[in-house]
Motif scaffolding. Structure first.
Motif, PDB file in Angstrom:
ATOM      1  N   VAL A  24     -12.703  23.034 -39.401  1.00 38.02           N
ATOM      2  CA  VAL A  24     -14.131  22.718 -39.357  1.00 38.02           C
ATOM      3  C   VAL A  24     -14.764  23.349 -38.116  1.00 38.02           C
ATOM      4  O   VAL A  24     -15.868  23.899 -38.176  1.00 38.02           O
ATOM      5  N   PHE A  25     -14.051  23.279 -36.992  1.00 40.06           N
ATOM      6  CA  PHE A  25     -14.545  23.902 -35.760  1.00 40.06           C
ATOM      7  C   PHE A  25     -14.775  25.397 -35.954  1.00 40.06           C
ATOM      8  O   PHE A  25     -15.818  25.932 -35.552  1.00 40.06           O
ATOM      9  N   PHE A  26     -13.833  26.082 -36.569  1.00 39.19           N
ATOM     10  CA  PHE A  26     -13.977  27.525 -36.796  1.00 39.19           C
ATOM     11  C   PHE A  26     -15.217  27.802 -37.644  1.00 39.19           C
ATOM     12  O   PHE A  26     -15.993  28.721 -37.344  1.00 39.19           O
ATOM     13  N   LEU A  27     -15.422  26.996 -38.680  1.00 40.96           N
ATOM     14  CA  LEU A  27     -16.579  27.191 -39.558  1.00 40.96           C
ATOM     15  C   LEU A  27     -17.881  26.895 -38.827  1.00 40.96           C
ATOM     16  O   LEU A  27     -18.833  27.687 -38.865  1.00 40.96           O
ATOM     17  N   VAL A  28     -17.930  25.754 -38.123  1.00 42.29           N
ATOM     18  CA  VAL A  28     -19.160  25.309 -37.449  1.00 42.29           C
ATOM     19  C   VAL A  28     -19.519  26.210 -36.275  1.00 42.29           C
ATOM     20  O   VAL A  28     -20.679  26.591 -36.105  1.00 42.29           O
ATOM     21  N   TYR A  29     -18.514  26.579 -35.482  1.00 42.43           N
ATOM     22  CA  TYR A  29     -18.767  27.312 -34.239  1.00 42.43           C
ATOM     23  C   TYR A  29     -18.770  28.820 -34.437  1.00 42.43           C
ATOM     24  O   TYR A  29     -19.698  29.512 -33.998  1.00 42.43           O
ATOM     25  N   ARG A  30     -17.756  29.321 -35.098  1.00 43.81           N
ATOM     26  CA  ARG A  30     -17.609  30.770 -35.234  1.00 43.81           C
ATOM     27  C   ARG A  30     -18.444  31.360 -36.361  1.00 43.81           C
ATOM     28  O   ARG A  30     -19.020  32.443 -36.214  1.00 43.81           O
ATOM     29  N   GLY A  33     -22.355  28.877 -36.442  1.00 40.40           N
ATOM     30  CA  GLY A  33     -23.014  28.874 -35.134  1.00 40.40           C
ATOM     31  C   GLY A  33     -23.979  27.720 -34.977  1.00 40.40           C
ATOM     32  O   GLY A  33     -25.055  27.863 -34.366  1.00 40.40           O
ATOM     33  N   TYR A  34     -23.580  26.543 -35.489  1.00 45.17           N
ATOM     34  CA  TYR A  34     -24.450  25.361 -35.496  1.00 45.17           C
ATOM     35  C   TYR A  34     -24.925  25.000 -34.085  1.00 45.17           C
ATOM     36  O   TYR A  34     -24.126  24.691 -33.205  1.00 45.17           O
ATOM     37  N   ARG A  35     -26.222  25.093 -33.850  1.00 45.70           N
ATOM     38  CA  ARG A  35     -26.883  24.699 -32.596  1.00 45.70           C
ATOM     39  C   ARG A  35     -26.229  25.295 -31.344  1.00 45.70           C
ATOM     40  O   ARG A  35     -26.300  24.702 -30.261  1.00 45.70           O
ATOM     41  N   ARG A  36     -25.627  26.439 -31.486  1.00 45.21           N
ATOM     42  CA  ARG A  36     -24.990  27.061 -30.319  1.00 45.21           C
ATOM     43  C   ARG A  36     -26.008  27.377 -29.233  1.00 45.21           C
ATOM     44  O   ARG A  36     -25.737  27.223 -28.044  1.00 45.21           O
ATOM     45  N   LYS A  37     -27.195  27.826 -29.647  1.00 46.82           N
ATOM     46  CA  LYS A  37     -28.219  28.158 -28.654  1.00 46.82           C
ATOM     47  C   LYS A  37     -28.684  26.898 -27.914  1.00 46.82           C
ATOM     48  O   LYS A  37     -28.889  26.932 -26.690  1.00 46.82           O
ATOM     49  N   VAL A  38     -28.845  25.783 -28.630  1.00 46.55           N
ATOM     50  CA  VAL A  38     -29.249  24.530 -27.993  1.00 46.55           C
ATOM     51  C   VAL A  38     -28.214  24.105 -26.958  1.00 46.55           C
ATOM     52  O   VAL A  38     -28.546  23.743 -25.822  1.00 46.55           O
TER      53      VAL A  38
END
Length: 288
Positions: A24-30, A33-38
């Motif tokens: 899930v981390f790989f999907l969300v982050y990599r 890119g869920y809210r990475r800018k925030v």
């Protein structure tokens, strides 16, 4: 439709649950890119002296932890009292047990480490336990979240209902323990108090203080620390045992300093996806 899937996930042993969390981390982050800018903007704002490499490490570790926390919440659907006691260890529950003999308690905390498992404290107390929460927009997910968080004899109430419940309990001589996550950002035009949080002046919620001072409640900070993946310790730190005897903003300021100290110890365990500092440019003149 999602409930059967969540139930299946909740049945996974922890070893497989965390392998799933890695995916899930790989999907969300990599990928998404869920809210990475925030998250990146928040970290750069409150940690201006950290090198970019350190900001990126905190950001990455935060997203890993966030995925773990969500799946630990799902796991709660099928988590026994024995298992939660092993994984969420309260160091000084006797403090709460002593206070509850005399009066109701506001237990305040921040979105740090494992705020979802905080409700397990109700396994060790006699007073009626309440968890104060914000109703979710999605009605299906709100209903599911209420069911999960209501484990271990916890009654969920909204922020709007809290004062009415406290007043009713006082009238009926019912002692209650109210768990409140108090680090959210209120609407700027409704804020009654602005002060620094992590070095930035923002509006802060002071509802817990208002109730404690008017109704002479005890206020205790709940400091949760992540020991390792899936294991936490919780410690109660008294803010006041007599809210009516405190000065204005004393309880709120004490809470904020405790929350800051916790965040600075291990910043990756704080919930950075919230736009906590979005109103920083709207400080009223009287608070500048």
């Amino acid at each position: 439709m999602a409930y059967p899937l969540l139930w299946v996930i909740s049945m996974l042993p922890f070893r497989l649950l965390y392998l799933f969390s890695d995916a899930v981390f790989f999907l969300v982050y990599r990928v998404i890119g869920y809210r990475r800018k925030v998250v990146r903007d928040n970290l750069m704002l409150v940690f201006p002296d950290k090198f970019p490499s350190e900001i990126k490490r905190i950001e990455r570790d935060f997203f890993k932890h966030m995925c773990d926390v969500f799946l630990e919440m799902v796991k709660t659907m099928n988590l026994s009292k024995t298992e939660i006691a092993k994984r969420y260890r309260i160091l000084n529950i006797e403090l709460i047990q002593e206070i509850e003999r005399e009066k109701s308690i506001l237990v305040v905390c921040s979105h740090y480490a494992s705020w979802e498992w905080n409700v397990s404290m109700n396994n060790y107390v006699q007073a009626k336990g309440y968890a104060v929460y914000q109703r979710l927009t999605n009605k299906y997910f709100d209903r599911w979240a209420r069911k999960v968080r209501a484990r271990w004899n916890t009654t969920l109430i909204t922020q709007q209902e809290t004062v009415k419940v406290v007043v009713r309990n006082l009238k009926n001589k019912v002692i209650g323990i109210f768990g409140m996550v108090s680090d959210q950002s209120p609407q700027a035009h409704r804020a009654q108090y602005w002060t620094e949080f992590m070095g930035i002046k923002v509006p802060v919620i002071n509802g817990a203080e208002t109730m404690a001072r008017k109704m002479d409640l005890a206020v205790v900070f709940l400091k949760v620390s992540r020991v390792k993946r899936g294991y936490y310790t919780a410690e109660f730190i008294p803010i006041t045992l007599a809210g009516a005897s405190t000065e204005k903003y004393e309880i709120t300021d004490r809470f904020l300093r405790l929350a800051e100290g916790q965040i600075k110890e291990r910043p990756e365990h704080y919930l950075w996806t919230h736009k906590r500092w979005k109103h920083r440019d709207k400080v009223p003149e009287e608070f500048q």
